[in-house]
Scaffold this motif. Structure first.
Motif, PDB file in Angstrom:
ATOM      1  N   ILE A   1       0.872  -1.172   0.000  1.00 29.07           N
ATOM      2  CA  ILE A   1       0.000   0.000   0.000  1.00 29.07           C
ATOM      3  C   ILE A   1       0.906   1.219   0.000  1.00 29.07           C
ATOM      4  N   GLU A   2       0.665   2.143  -0.921  1.00 27.38           N
ATOM      5  CA  GLU A   2       1.460   3.363  -1.003  1.00 27.38           C
ATOM      6  C   GLU A   2       0.700   4.528  -0.383  1.00 27.38           C
ATOM      7  N   PRO A   3       1.336   5.284   0.519  1.00 31.96           N
ATOM      8  CA  PRO A   3       0.697   6.493   1.053  1.00 31.96           C
ATOM      9  C   PRO A   3       0.441   7.514  -0.053  1.00 31.96           C
ATOM     10  N   THR A   4      -0.506   8.402   0.175  1.00 37.67           N
ATOM     11  CA  THR A   4      -0.786   9.466  -0.772  1.00 37.67           C
ATOM     12  C   THR A   4       0.338  10.504  -0.752  1.00 37.67           C
ATOM     13  N   ASP A   5       0.322  11.413  -1.730  1.00 38.57           N
ATOM     14  CA  ASP A   5       1.436  12.341  -1.937  1.00 38.57           C
ATOM     15  C   ASP A   5       1.850  13.150  -0.704  1.00 38.57           C
ATOM     16  N   PRO A   6       0.918  13.775   0.038  1.00 37.91           N
ATOM     17  CA  PRO A   6       1.369  14.557   1.205  1.00 37.91           C
ATOM     18  C   PRO A   6       2.167  13.719   2.200  1.00 37.91           C
ATOM     19  N   VAL A   7       1.717  12.506   2.467  1.00 34.87           N
ATOM     20  CA  VAL A   7       2.438  11.630   3.400  1.00 34.87           C
ATOM     21  C   VAL A   7       3.739  11.146   2.773  1.00 34.87           C
ATOM     22  N   GLN A   8       3.728  10.872   1.462  1.00 33.02           N
ATOM     23  CA  GLN A   8       4.961  10.475   0.774  1.00 33.02           C
ATOM     24  C   GLN A   8       6.039  11.541   0.946  1.00 33.02           C
ATOM     25  N   LYS A   9       5.672  12.808   0.831  1.00 34.79           N
ATOM     26  CA  LYS A   9       6.633  13.902   0.986  1.00 34.79           C
ATOM     27  C   LYS A   9       7.209  13.927   2.396  1.00 34.79           C
ATOM     28  N   GLN A  10       6.371  13.665   3.388  1.00 37.88           N
ATOM     29  CA  GLN A  10       6.840  13.637   4.770  1.00 37.88           C
ATOM     30  C   GLN A  10       7.824  12.486   4.990  1.00 37.88           C
ATOM     31  N   ILE A  11       7.499  11.319   4.456  1.00 34.72           N
ATOM     32  CA  ILE A  11       8.382  10.160   4.608  1.00 34.72           C
ATOM     33  C   ILE A  11       9.706  10.402   3.883  1.00 34.72           C
ATOM     34  N   ARG A  12       9.632  10.986   2.687  1.00 37.03           N
ATOM     35  CA  ARG A  12      10.861  11.307   1.948  1.00 37.03           C
ATOM     36  C   ARG A  12      11.729  12.280   2.747  1.00 37.03           C
ATOM     37  N   ALA A  13      11.098  13.228   3.413  1.00 34.07           N
ATOM     38  CA  ALA A  13      11.844  14.187   4.232  1.00 34.07           C
ATOM     39  C   ALA A  13      12.538  13.480   5.395  1.00 34.07           C
ATOM     40  N   PHE A  14      11.876  12.500   5.997  1.00 35.25           N
ATOM     41  CA  PHE A  14      12.508  11.739   7.086  1.00 35.25           C
ATOM     42  C   PHE A  14      13.736  10.990   6.579  1.00 35.25           C
ATOM     43  N   LYS A  15      13.620  10.386   5.402  1.00 31.65           N
ATOM     44  CA  LYS A  15      14.750   9.648   4.837  1.00 31.65           C
ATOM     45  C   LYS A  15      15.916  10.584   4.534  1.00 31.65           C
ATOM     46  N   GLN A  16      15.615  11.735   3.978  1.00 28.61           N
ATOM     47  CA  GLN A  16      16.664  12.704   3.669  1.00 28.61           C
ATOM     48  C   GLN A  16      17.315  13.223   4.938  1.00 28.61           C
ATOM     49  N   TYR A  17      16.508  13.444   5.966  1.00 29.91           N
ATOM     50  CA  TYR A  17      17.057  13.884   7.250  1.00 29.91           C
ATOM     51  C   TYR A  17      17.960  12.817   7.846  1.00 29.91           C
ATOM     52  N   PHE A  18      17.542  11.563   7.743  1.00 24.85           N
ATOM     53  CA  PHE A  18      18.356  10.468   8.255  1.00 24.85           C
ATOM     54  C   PHE A  18      19.731  10.460   7.588  1.00 24.85           C
ATOM     55  N   ILE A  19      19.754  10.616   6.279  1.00 22.31           N
ATOM     56  CA  ILE A  19      21.020  10.597   5.544  1.00 22.31           C
ATOM     57  C   ILE A  19      21.902  11.774   5.959  1.00 22.31           C
ATOM     58  N   ARG A  20      21.301  12.975   6.061  1.00 20.61           N
ATOM     59  CA  ARG A  20      22.086  14.162   6.407  1.00 20.61           C
ATOM     60  C   ARG A  20      22.604  14.115   7.831  1.00 20.61           C
ATOM     61  N   SER A  21      21.752  13.675   8.759  1.00 19.71           N
ATOM     62  CA  SER A  21      22.123  13.749  10.175  1.00 19.71           C
ATOM     63  C   SER A  21      22.978  12.579  10.622  1.00 19.71           C
ATOM     64  N   CYS A  22      22.692  11.400  10.085  1.00 18.89           N
ATOM     65  CA  CYS A  22      23.402  10.205  10.555  1.00 18.89           C
ATOM     66  C   CYS A  22      24.590   9.841   9.675  1.00 18.89           C
ATOM     67  N   ARG A  23      24.530  10.260   8.419  1.00 19.03           N
ATOM     68  CA  ARG A  23      25.599   9.952   7.461  1.00 19.03           C
ATOM     69  C   ARG A  23      25.814   8.445   7.295  1.00 19.03           C
ATOM     70  N   TYR A  24      24.732   7.671   7.487  1.00 19.83           N
ATOM     71  CA  TYR A  24      24.767   6.242   7.207  1.00 19.83           C
ATOM     72  C   TYR A  24      24.101   6.014   5.852  1.00 19.83           C
ATOM     73  N   PRO A  25      24.626   5.129   5.036  1.00 19.34           N
ATOM     74  CA  PRO A  25      24.028   4.884   3.711  1.00 19.34           C
ATOM     75  C   PRO A  25      22.891   3.867   3.771  1.00 19.34           C
ATOM     76  N   ASN A  26      22.102   3.922   4.840  1.00 19.00           N
ATOM     77  CA  ASN A  26      21.099   2.882   5.044  1.00 19.00           C
ATOM     78  C   ASN A  26      19.676   3.327   4.724  1.00 19.00           C
ATOM     79  N   ALA A  27      19.476   4.615   4.448  1.00 20.36           N
ATOM     80  CA  ALA A  27      18.123   5.081   4.178  1.00 20.36           C
ATOM     81  C   ALA A  27      17.610   4.471   2.879  1.00 20.36           C
ATOM     82  N   ILE A  28      16.354   4.086   2.868  1.00 22.39           N
ATOM     83  CA  ILE A  28      15.744   3.492   1.692  1.00 22.39           C
ATOM     84  C   ILE A  28      15.339   4.621   0.751  1.00 22.39           C
ATOM     85  N   VAL A  29      15.852   4.615  -0.455  1.00 22.80           N
ATOM     86  CA  VAL A  29      15.592   5.708  -1.386  1.00 22.80           C
ATOM     87  C   VAL A  29      14.297   5.502  -2.167  1.00 22.80           C
ATOM     88  N   SER A  30      13.710   4.317  -2.098  1.00 15.64           N
ATOM     89  CA  SER A  30      12.459   4.070  -2.806  1.00 15.64           C
ATOM     90  C   SER A  30      11.307   4.800  -2.117  1.00 15.64           C
TER      91      SER A  30
END
Length: 202
Positions: A20-49
């Motif tokens: 099940i895929e979330p709708t666009d507003p929630v997708q943007k929020q989840i994408r922001a969490f992934k980007q924050y994870f990469i920037r703050s943690c500097r681990y290459p583990n965030a899922i880019v999908s």
């Protein structure tokens, strides 16, 4: 012997995901969490999908695809669209995720035809997976040290989002490859199954 016969006739072993895929507003929020994870943690583990909730995962020959699609169409036709609430974060030790609070409809969707679907979804040597803890993955393959470092921060982070689930999506990729492609989408129609109608009017 079975594998060689399948290969001889051009059948391909594939990995499938029903999601099940979330709708666009929630997708943007989840994408922001992934980007924050990469920037703050500097681990290459965030899922880019795209963010998604996995319902089922299985390995099967693509020659079974048409009957699988028919079964998922029947399953989706009997399900009413429903609301999904995302709240806070959780971890499995190796995976950081957004927690799904409204799990009842998802569990019902997964378990409704689980016993019947298992034989259709199972290839020799591969048992199908049915979700028991619905979630949206932010990062995975974390080491214990990484989890200990990030969890105090994410555990205190507040988040609440919701969306209406109106369909599920079947993805696939050949075993050994990386990219998934869309096989089909199944709309939740909320129709009364024919066998139930028969009982009502018997």
């Amino acid at each position: 012997m079975e594998t060689s016969i399948q290969q001889m006739y051009g059948f391909q072993l594939c990995e499938y995901l029903l999601i099940i895929e979330p709708t666009d507003p929630v997708q943007k929020q989840i994408r922001a969490f992934k980007q924050y994870f990469i920037r703050s943690c500097r681990y290459p583990n965030a899922i880019v999908s795209k963010g998604h909730i996995t319902l089922m995962k299985f390995v099967q020959y693509d020659s079974y695809e048409k009957p699988i699609i028919r079964e998922f169409q029947r399953l989706a036709a009997g399900i009413m669209p429903f609301d999904i609430t995302l709240q806070g974060f959780g971890n499995f030790g190796h995976t950081l995720f957004v927690d799904v609070k409204s799990t009842g409809p998802i569990r019902e969707l997964v378990t409704l035809r689980r016993r019947e679907l298992r034989s259709l979804l199972r290839a020799e040597g591969f048992d199908p997976y049915f979700v028991t803890k619905p979630h949206v993955t932010i990062a995975r393959n974390l080491t214990p040290t990484q989890t200990e470092t990030i969890w105090p921060i994410w555990n205190r982070t507040r988040y609440c989002g919701s969306f209406r689930a109106r369909q599920m999506v079947l993805l696939k990729r050949p075993v050994g490859s990386r990219a998934y492609s869309v096989v089909d989408k199944f709309n939740f129609l909320g129709l009364i199954p024919r066998f139930t109608q028969g009982k009502l009017f018997a």
